[in-house]
Scaffold this active site. Structure first.
Site, PDB file in Angstrom:
ATOM      1  N   LYS A  78       0.295   3.748  -4.597  1.00  0.00           N
ATOM      2  CA  LYS A  78       1.285   5.155  -4.330  1.00  0.00           C
ATOM      3  C   LYS A  78      -0.014   6.100  -4.768  1.00  0.00           C
ATOM      4  O   LYS A  78       0.535   7.437  -4.258  1.00  0.00           O
ATOM      5  CB  LYS A  78       2.317   5.128  -5.529  1.00  0.00           C
ATOM      6  CG  LYS A  78       3.383   6.212  -5.072  1.00  0.00           C
ATOM      7  CD  LYS A  78       4.762   5.598  -6.202  1.00  0.00           C
ATOM      8  CE  LYS A  78       5.292   7.376  -6.257  1.00  0.00           C
ATOM      9  NZ  LYS A  78       6.784   6.450  -6.783  1.00  0.00           N
TER      10      LYS A  78
HETATM   11  N1  GLU Z   1      11.513   9.849 -10.466  1.00  0.00           N
HETATM   12  C1  GLU Z   1      11.706   8.492  -9.370  1.00  0.00           C
HETATM   13  C2  GLU Z   1      10.547   8.476  -8.783  1.00  0.00           C
HETATM   14  O1  GLU Z   1       9.483   9.139  -8.037  1.00  0.00           O
HETATM   15  C3  GLU Z   1      12.828   7.861  -8.137  1.00  0.00           C
HETATM   16  C4  GLU Z   1      14.065   7.874  -8.887  1.00  0.00           C
HETATM   17  C5  GLU Z   1      14.972   7.396  -8.646  1.00  0.00           C
HETATM   18  O2  GLU Z   1      15.229   7.743  -7.693  1.00  0.00           O
HETATM   19  O3  GLU Z   1      15.888   7.047  -9.200  1.00  0.00           O
HETATM   20  O4  GLU Z   1      10.152   7.384  -7.638  1.00  0.00           O
END
Ligand code: GLU
Length: 468
Positions: A244
Site C-alpha cells: 500500500k
Molecule cells: N480509511 C480506510 C482506508 O483508507 C477505509 C475505511 C473504510 O472504507 O471503511 O483503508
C-alpha cells in the site's frame, strides 16, 4: 434496488500522500455502483491521524480522483471535523446503556491480557467496569467501551463474500471514545457512514473483520447497517499483495507513464470485476453493466501487459480532437512545452496515423516527433544507418523530383513509386532514408502522411538538411 432508497456510496481514504492504485479501484467500484443506480458517490477523508493528514497528503486524493475522472457529489467530508458528533454518539450510547465507562489503567489491561495468554486463552480484555462500580476518583480518566454481546454470533451478508459470521465471544468490548475524548476509528467510520446516509460500503477485504465490530456499533446505536461489499485486494503479478505504501503505485505514476485515464478506468474495472468476456469497454458501458454480483471472490493480479494492451486500444479509439486534448493534458502534467497552433493543427491533420501503433501517450509523442521536434532533425543512431552516402545521393535525386510534385498523399505515393522504379529500387529502400531525413527516426507515420502534414516547403528543407 432502484425502487428502494437511492444508493449512496462513499470513498473513505486516509491521506497517505498519493492515491494508491488499490484505493483508486475501490473508488472506481463505488463510483460505478452509484452511477449505475443513479445514486450519489461521496468522498470522505479519514484525516483523524493529524500527523499524517497534511494538506499536501490530503490534496493527492482529489487530484488523483480528478485525473481518473471520478467526480464525487457534494463537498468533501473531513472525518476529523466530525469528532464532536462522534463523541456525542458515544455519550448517547452511554446514556442508553449500550456503552459503559471503563476506568481500567493500561497496566491493569496488560496484566489481564498476560494472564489470559498464560492460561492459553485469546488475550481479549474483559473489563470489570462493564458491570458498573464506583469510579476510583471523581475525576478519574475513563474510556467509553461498547457493551458488546458476549454470546451468540454477529453476521453480515456481504455482497461479495457471502454470509460471514463471527462468534461474539471472540469480540471484545471495543473502545468507542478514548480518555481524551477523541473517537476511535471504529466509531468514527460508523457514525460518519450513518450520518452521510451511506447505503453500500464497498471497500477492500482487509476491512472485513472491522465489519463485524462496526455491525455491533450499528446495532447498539439502533441504526440500520449498510450493505457491505468487501472486495479482494489486488495482488502483484507474482501473486503477492501489492504494498500500500509503495510510492510507485500511486495513480499519478500511471498518469506519468502515459496511460490515458479512460484506459485506466477500463483496466481497474477489470481488476476484480467482469462482464462476460469483455476486456475493452468504455466508461459508459462499465456504468451500464456494473453490479456487485459480478465482483470476483479471488484476488485479481496486476498485469502491465494487459494494461498496456488496453491503453493502446483506447488510444486508437480516440477521435483526433480527443487525442490532441489527451496529449496536451499529458504535456501539461509533465511540464512539457505546450503546443503551438501549427503543432496542434498538424497533430489533428496527422490523425489516426499517429495513434495506429501507440500504446501509451509517450509513444504517441514519439510518433508525433516529426511535428513536435524542430530542424535540423538529426538522425538518431538507428536512423543514421539508413542515411549513408549512397542513400543521400538517392535522396538528392528524389528531392529534385519532389520540387515539382503535387502535394497529396496519393500523388506523393505515385511519385515515390515511379522514382523507385526509375532507380531500380524497392519502395522501402527509398522510404527508409526519406523517413530518417524527415523525422530523424526509424518509426513514424507513413512518409506520405508525414510529407502532407508538414507541407512541401518544410519537406524540402528537411531533405536539404539531410543531404548536406
Ligand atoms: N480509511 C480506510 C482506508 O483508507 C477505509 C475505511 C473504510 O472504507 O471503511 O483503508
Amino acid at each position: 434496488m432502484s425502487d428502494q432508497a437511492p444508493v449512496i456510496t462513499r470513498f473513505a481514504p486516509s491521506p497517505t500522500g498519493f492515491l494508491h492504485i488499490g484505493s483508486a479501484r475501490t473508488a472506481l467500484f463505488n463510483w460505478l455502483f452509484a452511477r449505475h443506480h443513479g445514486g450519489r458517490f461521496l468522498l470522505r477523508i479519514e484525516d483523524t491521524d493529524r500527523a499524517r493528514s497534511t494538506a499536501q497528503a490530503t490534496a493527492a486524493i482529489p487530484e488523483g480522483l480528478n485525473w481518473l475522472g471520478l467526480e464525487w457529489d457534494g463537498d468533501i467530508v473531513s472525518q476529523f471535523d466530525n469528532a464532536p458528533r462522534h463523541a456525542e454518539v458515544a455519550h448517547k450510547m452511554l446514556a442508553t446503556g449500550t456503552a459503559y465507562k471503563c476506568y481500567a489503567t493500561k497496566d491493569e489491561i496488560d496484566t489481564f491480557r498476560e494472564a489470559e495468554r498464560t492460561a492459553g486463552r485469546p488475550p481479549l480484555y474483559r473489563s470489570p467496569w462493564r458491570d458498573g462500580g464506583t469510579p476510583p476518583a471523581p475525576d478519574a480518566p475513563f474510556v467509553i467501551r461498547l457493551r458488546a454481546p458476549q454470546t451468540g454470533e454477529t453476521m453480515i451478508d456481504d455482497a461479495v463474500q457471502g454470509r460471514v459470521t463471527w462468534q461474539n465471544n471472540t469480540l471484545d468490548d471495543l473502545i468507542l471514545l478514548r480518555s481524551d475524548g477523541t473517537p476511535t476509528y471504529m466509531l468514527a467510520v460508523v457514525v460518519d457512514d450513518h450520518d452521510m446516509g451511506i447505503t453500500h460500503v464497498i471497500r477492500g477485504d482487509d476491512h472485513l473483520t472491522n465489519a463485524a465490530r462496526q455491525t455491533l456499533i450499528y446495532q447498539s446505536a439502533g441504526w440500520e447497517t449498510p450493505v457491505f461489499a468487501h472486495i479482494p485486494l489486488i495482488h502483484g503479478p507474482d501473486g503477492a499483495k501489492l504494498s500500500k505504501r509503495h510510492g510507485a503505485l500511486g495513480v499519478e505514476a500511471y498518469r506519468d507513464m502515459g496511460y490515458p485515464a479512460t484506459a485506466m478506468r477500463n483496466y481497474l474495472a477489470r481488476l476484480g470485476w467482469s462482464h462476460g468476456d469483455d476486456e475493452f469497454f468504455t466508461t459508459e458501458q462499465a456504468i451500464d453493466w456494473f453490479s456487485l454480483e459480478a465482483i470476483g471472490k479471488s484476488p485479481a493480479r496486476f498485469d502491465f501487459k494487459k494494461l498496456e494492451n488496453l491503453s493502446g486500444q483506447h488510444i486508437r479509439a480516440m477521435s483526433d480532437a480527443r487525442m490532441l486534448a489527451e496529449m496536451q493534458a499529458f504535456a501539461a502534467s509533465q511540464h512539457r512545452e505546450s503546443f503551438t497552433q501549427l503543432q496542434q493543427d498538424q497533430i489533428l491533420a496527422a490523425g489516426a496515423g499517429l495513434r495506429d501503433r501507440a500504446k501509451t501517450l509517450p509513444e504517441l509523442f514519439d510518433m508525433a516527433y516529426f511535428i513536435l521536434g524542430s530542424r535540423p532533425f538529426s538522425p538518431n543512431e538507428k536512423a543514421a544507418k539508413s542515411l549513408d552516402t549512397v542513400s543521400r545521393g538517392m535522396l538528392r535525386g528524389l528531392t529534385s523530383r519532389l520540387r515539382n510534385a503535387s502535394w497529396t498523399a496519393d500523388a506523393l505515393d505515385a511519385e515515390l513509386r515511379s522514382f523507385a522504379d526509375s532507380e531500380d529500387l524497392k519502395l522501402g529502400k527509398v522510404a527508409q532514408p526519406l523517413r530518417a531525413a524527415l523525422t530523424g527516426r526509424t518509426v513514424s507515420p507513413s512518409v506520405f502522411d508525414v510529407m502532407v502534414v508538414i507541407g512541401k516547403t518544410e519537406t524540402l528543407a528537411r531533405l536539404e538538411d539531410a543531404i548536406g
